[in-house]
Structures are given as structure tokens and as C-alpha cells.
Design an enzyme around this catalytic site. Structure first.
Site, mmCIF file in Angstrom:
data_model
loop_
_atom_site.group_PDB
_atom_site.id
_atom_site.type_symbol
_atom_site.label_atom_id
_atom_site.label_comp_id
_atom_site.label_asym_id
_atom_site.label_seq_id
_atom_site.Cartn_x
_atom_site.Cartn_y
_atom_site.Cartn_z
ATOM 1 N N SER A 11 31.240 -48.257 -28.743
ATOM 2 C CA SER A 11 31.790 -49.063 -29.836
ATOM 3 C C SER A 11 30.674 -49.718 -30.645
ATOM 4 C CB SER A 11 32.754 -50.125 -29.298
ATOM 5 O OG SER A 11 32.070 -51.116 -28.560
ATOM 6 N N ALA A 60 32.675 -45.813 -21.048
ATOM 7 C CA ALA A 60 31.784 -45.539 -19.914
ATOM 8 C C ALA A 60 30.645 -46.544 -19.812
ATOM 9 C CB ALA A 60 31.208 -44.119 -20.019
ATOM 10 N N ASP A 68 24.714 -54.371 -27.388
ATOM 11 C CA ASP A 68 25.001 -52.972 -27.727
ATOM 12 C C ASP A 68 24.670 -52.673 -29.184
ATOM 13 O OD1 ASP A 68 25.912 -52.958 -25.161
ATOM 14 O OD2 ASP A 68 27.871 -52.107 -25.605
ATOM 15 N N LYS A 98 23.624 -46.875 -25.513
ATOM 16 C CA LYS A 98 22.667 -47.671 -24.746
ATOM 17 C C LYS A 98 22.945 -47.556 -23.250
ATOM 18 C CE LYS A 98 24.751 -51.566 -22.908
ATOM 19 N NZ LYS A 98 26.042 -50.943 -22.685
#
Length: 396
Positions: free
Chosen positions: A146, A141, A204, A13
């Protein structure tokens, strides 16, 4: 019937608009990034569970029999809460992790063990399997690596356990689960994220599950209907930064200059809302004018983020390089280095795109040509993958 080999992928994302303002109750737009994490699960009958994470150099194996003998009642307490320190210590003991295990490696293994035992333990016998997870996403980043990992694990384990059906039909290259099944995948992936991050926002894993784009505000996540897929350059400046420090610095500046900073946050919120409106129009019939508006919004937000104090010389350089090629860029995520995105118009000629990528790479940056607004977690046939992805899996 679950096939012998299950191949799943989920996207990363990026934040399109709303960085830092979202911490102060404003709207953020998060979009699925078509750099994906891939999981290959193969059932076998050797009584072992093997986990291979080549991106971070992890290979671990456990005897299913040792898991069968465990008291896993502590998992019942997990629910929708953050795992307690006591539960985390119990998981480490179950996983056989030592004190000298690097933190990121330890957490990746713990998330797997947590999801494997929680999802599969209601079966009469825990399944034996090999699981390999490989990613196009750079770790650490701010690109949701994850979250994509947790979503892939949840989708594969729920499918292999028969909790949800494998939606892939014979002859289909790729398929997705139903909305109800995606809700369940997202719920379990969020649990995996809690093991890794403690108290994550849920953005996320939601983007990785649903794909497309979503709006996030004060804990409420709302998927956007039929957002368009936009081509971008994603650039990693490779400048390390601390999200915690950057968030704290914005808060300090807000307390010091409330009459200056509060309007900036309100303006960033308005940019997010205007972008949401434009994306809604583009879903029906995109026009060149829509791209011009998106470019203006990118420029305005980048200036606002610099005013918030989260810019960096490397990000300024990124914007200058792309501007020289007629393109518009902004940071994505916490800033202070990290990554930036550059919108590619549909009329961009291939030589110009390549020249821009080369110019960015000559600055020492990593650069990917990819897209945003792409599908969420999916199941694939082995023959449907792009050649580079297939080669990556074959080389594991």
C-alpha cells in the site's frame, strides 16, 4: 511539458532488523525491496477518470464533471492529520462506494480519490485520465504494497498536475526527482497511507519514496547514506498472521518476564546498529568478510525473534532448508508465518541458487529472487522496463 503517457514505479520494503523491538523504542532498519509497483497514467479528453487495479480486481470510472461540482472544502481540513470518520464517509460518498464493497478494495479507491482531488483540484479543470496500477508485490504480506501504491499515485498526480517536473529526458531509460520533490511526494503518499491504514508509521512510504535503507526509531526516520544493494531470496510461507496479536503477545511476555525480555530487545537494537555500521562500510568497498558478519547478525536476530515468541514452524522450516544450502535466513515483519529473507552471497553459483529456490517452493512457499537497497520511486521510458514487467503491463 508532461508526456502523454507517464510510467512510474516504486519499491516495496522489508524490515532487515528490529522487528518488534521497534515497538518498544529500539532501532529498526527498513530497506527497499526490488519487487515494485508500476503505475501507467495516460491523459485523455473524454471527461472521465478511470482507475484500474487488476491485482485486486478493481475497475472504476467517474465523470470529471461530477467532481467539479463537489464541495471539496473538507479536504482542506486534512493537513497532516489522520482523516476523520466523517471525512472518510464523505470520500465514500464522492467515490460512489457502496456498503458491500470489500474493505481493502474500498480503501484503495478512497486513497486514489483523496489524492486525485487534493492534488488536482487547484487546477482550473480537473484532468481526465486513465490510471492503471499493477504490482509485483503480494498484498497483505507486510511488504509495503500500500505504501508503494500511495507513492506511485502521489508522484504521478503531482507530475501530471505540474506541481513537480517530469525529470525524464529524451533518450533516458529512467530518472528520479530531486530531493525537494521527493519530500513532497513522500508527504502526499503519507496522506494516502493514512486513508488506508489510519495511523501508519510512515516507514513504508518513506522507503518506497527514497529507496535504499533507512533507520526508524520512535517516529524519527533517517535515510542511510549510500547503502549497498544486496541480493536476497524473499520467501512467503503463505501462513496468515495478525500483526496486532503478535505485537500484543510480545508486550505480554515483556510484562511477564521483564528481566529476560528487556535484554533481548536491547540486543536486537545492538544488531540493528551493527548492521547499519557494516552497511556503511560496504557502501565504500564490500568484502567477503562483510557478508559473514551480515550472516551472523541474521542468525542471532532470528534466534532472538524466536525467543520473543514470534517464530513459527514454517519459518523454522525455511531456515532449515536454506541452511542446508549454506545460506542464512530470518523472518521479516511481524513473524508468526508471513515472509522471510535469505541473504545471497556474491560468490553463490547459479545452480545452487536455483536448487534453494526449488527446495523452498517444494515446501509450498512462494519464492522470489530479488534485491534490497534498491532505488526509490522512479519514472521510466516504456522501452526501459524488463520484458516480464512490460508484458505484465501490456496484458492489463
Amino acid at each position: 511539458m508532461v508526456s502523454e503517457v507517464l510510467l512510474v514505479s516504486a519499491p516495496g520494503k522489508v524490515i532487515l532488523h528490529g522487528e518488534h523491538a521497534v515497538v518498544h523504542g529500539k532501532v529498526a532498519l527498513a530497506v527497499a525491496l526490488n519487487l515494485r509497483t508500476f503505475l501507467r497514467l495516460q491523459r485523455h479528453s473524454d471527461g472521465k477518470v478511470d482507475l484500474n487495479l487488476p491485482n485486486i480486481g478493481i475497475r472504476r470510472a467517474w465523470d470529471v464533471a461530477s467532481f467539479q461540482q463537489l464541495d471539496t472544502s473538507f479536504l482542506e481540513q486534512g493537513g497532516t492529520t489522520v482523516p476523520t470518520p466523517e471525512q472518510m464517509e464523505k470520500l465514500k460518498e464522492v467515490a460512489g462506494l457502496t456498503e458491500d464493497c470489500p474493505n481493502h478494495e474500498c480503501l484503495a479507491v478512497l486513497a486514489f480519490i483523496y489524492l486525485y482531488l487534493s492534488i488536482c483540484r487547484k487546477q482550473r479543470t480537473l484532468p481526465s485520465m486513465d490510471i492503471t496500477v499493477w504490482s509485483e508485490l503480494p498484498a497483505g504480506a507486510g511488504l509495503g504494497s500500500s505504501g508503494a501504491y500511495s507513492v506511485c499515485l502521489a508522484a504521478a498526480l503531482l507530475t501530471i498536475s505540474g506541481v513537480i517536473a517530469n525529470p525524464l529526458k529524451d533518450g533516458e531509460p529512467v530518472s528520479r526527482w530531486s530531493s525537494e520533490e521527493l519530500e513532497l511526494i513522500n508527504k502526499w503518499a503519507f496522506q494516502g497511507e493514512k486513508v488506508i491504514h489510519g495511523n501508519p508509521s510512515g516507514v513504508d512510504n518513506a522507503v518506497s519514496t527514497w529507496g535504499g535503507a533507512l533507520r526508524y526509531q520512535e517516529g524519527k526516520i533517517t535515510p542511510l547514506k549510500r547503502p549497498p544493494t544486496l541480493k536476497i531470496l524473499l520467501t512467503n510461507t503463505k501462513v496468515p498472521r495478525s500483526t496486532k496479536v503478535l505485537v500484543s503477545s510480545v508486550k505480554s511476555r515483556l510484562l511477564k518476564f521483564p528481566d529476560i525480555m528487556a535484554p533481548l530487545l536491547t540486543s536486537i537494537n545492538a544488531i540493528s546498529l551493527e548492521c547499519e555500521r557494516v552497511l556503511g562500510e560496504m557502501a565504500a568497498a564490500p568484502t567477503p568478510e562483510h557478508y559473514l558478519v551480515l550472516e551472523e547478525l541474521i542468525d542471532m536476530n532470528q534466534h532472538h525473534l524466536n525467543a520473543l515468541g514470534v517464530g513459527h514452524a514454517s519459518l523454522d522450516q525455511l531456515c532449515q532448508v536454506t541452511r542446508a544450502h549454506g545460506l542464512h535466513s530470518k523472518l521479516t515483519g511481524s513473524g508468526g508465518g508471513g515472509c522471510g529473507i535469505t541473504l545471497l552471497r556474491t560468490d553463490m553459483e547459479r545452480p545452487e541458487v536455483e536448487a534453494t529456490k526449488q527446495a523452498l517452493e517444494s515446501c509450498g512457499f512462494d519464492c522470489w529472487e530479488t534485491s534490497i537497497g534498491t532505488p526509490g520511486v522512479s519514472v521510466h521510458s516504456a522501452t526501459s522496463l524488463d520484458l516480464p514487467v512490460q508484458q505484465g503491463l501490456d496484458n492489463l
